[in-house]
Design a protein around this motif. Structure first.
Motif, mmCIF file in Angstrom:
data_model
loop_
_atom_site.group_PDB
_atom_site.id
_atom_site.type_symbol
_atom_site.label_atom_id
_atom_site.label_comp_id
_atom_site.label_asym_id
_atom_site.label_seq_id
_atom_site.Cartn_x
_atom_site.Cartn_y
_atom_site.Cartn_z
ATOM 1 N N GLU A 79 0.829 -1.216 0.000
ATOM 2 C CA GLU A 79 0.000 0.000 0.000
ATOM 3 C C GLU A 79 0.860 1.261 0.000
ATOM 4 O O GLU A 79 0.507 2.269 -0.622
ATOM 5 C CB GLU A 79 -1.001 0.002 1.157
ATOM 6 C CG GLU A 79 -0.408 -0.122 2.542
ATOM 7 C CD GLU A 79 -0.168 -1.557 3.007
ATOM 8 O OE1 GLU A 79 0.237 -1.709 4.179
ATOM 9 O OE2 GLU A 79 -0.357 -2.519 2.236
ATOM 10 N N GLU A 80 2.006 1.243 0.657
ATOM 11 C CA GLU A 80 2.903 2.402 0.642
ATOM 12 C C GLU A 80 3.555 2.569 -0.727
ATOM 13 O O GLU A 80 3.725 3.687 -1.218
ATOM 14 C CB GLU A 80 3.965 2.287 1.729
ATOM 15 C CG GLU A 80 3.421 2.450 3.126
ATOM 16 C CD GLU A 80 4.502 2.352 4.192
ATOM 17 O OE1 GLU A 80 5.692 2.631 3.887
ATOM 18 O OE2 GLU A 80 4.157 1.993 5.333
ATOM 19 N N HIS A 119 2.301 1.553 -3.616
ATOM 20 C CA HIS A 119 1.250 2.041 -4.523
ATOM 21 C C HIS A 119 0.966 3.521 -4.289
ATOM 22 O O HIS A 119 0.722 4.266 -5.242
ATOM 23 C CB HIS A 119 -0.031 1.224 -4.355
ATOM 24 C CG HIS A 119 0.050 -0.139 -4.960
ATOM 25 N ND1 HIS A 119 0.208 -0.362 -6.301
ATOM 26 C CD2 HIS A 119 -0.011 -1.364 -4.382
ATOM 27 C CE1 HIS A 119 0.244 -1.662 -6.538
ATOM 28 N NE2 HIS A 119 0.122 -2.302 -5.382
ATOM 29 N N ALA A 120 1.010 3.971 -3.040
ATOM 30 C CA ALA A 120 0.751 5.383 -2.738
ATOM 31 C C ALA A 120 1.796 6.288 -3.396
ATOM 32 O O ALA A 120 1.471 7.397 -3.825
ATOM 33 C CB ALA A 120 0.727 5.607 -1.225
ATOM 34 N N ALA A 157 -1.148 2.872 -8.598
ATOM 35 C CA ALA A 157 -1.804 1.560 -8.539
ATOM 36 C C ALA A 157 -1.358 0.633 -9.665
ATOM 37 O O ALA A 157 -1.429 -0.581 -9.529
ATOM 38 C CB ALA A 157 -3.318 1.741 -8.581
#
Length: 184
Positions: free
Chosen positions: A36-37, A39-40, A44
Motif C-alpha cells: 500500500e505504501e 502504490h501510494a 496503482a
C-alpha cells in the motif's frame, strides 16, 4: 521467472549472498515497504516486478563512518529508497514510465522502464547520461545475473572489504547465458 513470488525469493537470495559474504551493506539494508505504501508513491499500476523490488528493500540505512562503498549491493551501486523515486533525476528515456532501482555516487542509474500498464518493465542502464541502454529484459534478469555472479565468485569482497567485480569475463559469460544477448 515471473514478477511474483519467484522474484521475491530471488531478491531474498541476493540479500543472503550479501550476508554470507559479509558485505558491509548487509546489516544496513532497509526492510522493504508494504504494497500500500509503494502504490501510494508509485501508483496503482506499478508493475509487479517494481512492487517486488521495493517490497524487498527500501534503500540503505545511514551508519556512523559509513562510506558509499559500504552501501553497495553490486559493485558500485546501492538501492534507491522509495522516497527517492520522487526526486528529480537527470533521465531522458523513450519510455513514459520509469522508476530508479540502483544508483551510484554520481549520475549513473539502473531504472525499471515500461510503456503501458501491465507491461513487464525492462532495466535500462544510464551509465552515460543521454545514452540509455536496455541492459536487462526484466527486473528478474537483473536479479538472476546478480545472484549467478555471487554464486560464481564473479562478485566478491575485494581486498578493501568492498564488493568488487573480480572476473569480467565471467560476468560476460553469465550475462550472455541469462539474457541471451552479447555483453556490452
Amino acid at each position: 521467472m515471473h514478477a511474483d513470488s519467484s522474484l521475491a525469493g530471488a531478491l531474498r537470495e541476493w540479500s543472503g549472498w550479501l550476508s554470507r559474504l559479509g558485505a558491509p551493506v548487509a546489516p544496513w539494508l532497509r526492510r522493504g515497504r508494504p504494497p500500500e505504501e509503494i502504490h501510494a508513491v508509485l501508483g496503482a499500476d506499478v508493475p509487479a516486478a517494481v512492487l517486488a523490488w521495493f517490497s524487498w528493500c527500501d534503500g540503505v540505512d545511514d551508519a556512523p563512518g559509513q562510506t558509499i562503498g559500504d552501501c553497495w549491493v553490486i559493485p558500485g551501486y546501492w538501492p534507491v529508497t522509495l522516497a527517492e523515486t520522487s526526486d528529480e533525476w537527470p533521465v531522458e528515456l523513450s519510455y513514459p514510465h520509469w522508476v530508479p532501482l540502483l544508483r551510484d555516487g554520481a549520475t549513473d542509474l539502473y531504472v525499471a522502464a515500461w510503456s503501458a500498464a501491465g507491461e513487464e518493465p525492462v532495466v535500462v542502464s544510464l551509465l552515460d547520461p543521454g545514452n540509455p541502454v536496455v541492459e536487462f529484459g526484466s527486473v528478474a534478469e537483473l536479479v538472476t545475473v546478480t545472484n549467478a555472479c555471487f554464486a560464481g565468485g564473479v562478485y566478491t569482497l575485494g581486498e578493501d572489504g568492498l564488493l568488487d567485480l573480480v572476473d569480467a569475463a565471467g560476468y560476460d559469460t553469465i550475462y550472455e547465458e541469462v539474457t541471451g544477448r552479447s555483453a556490452t
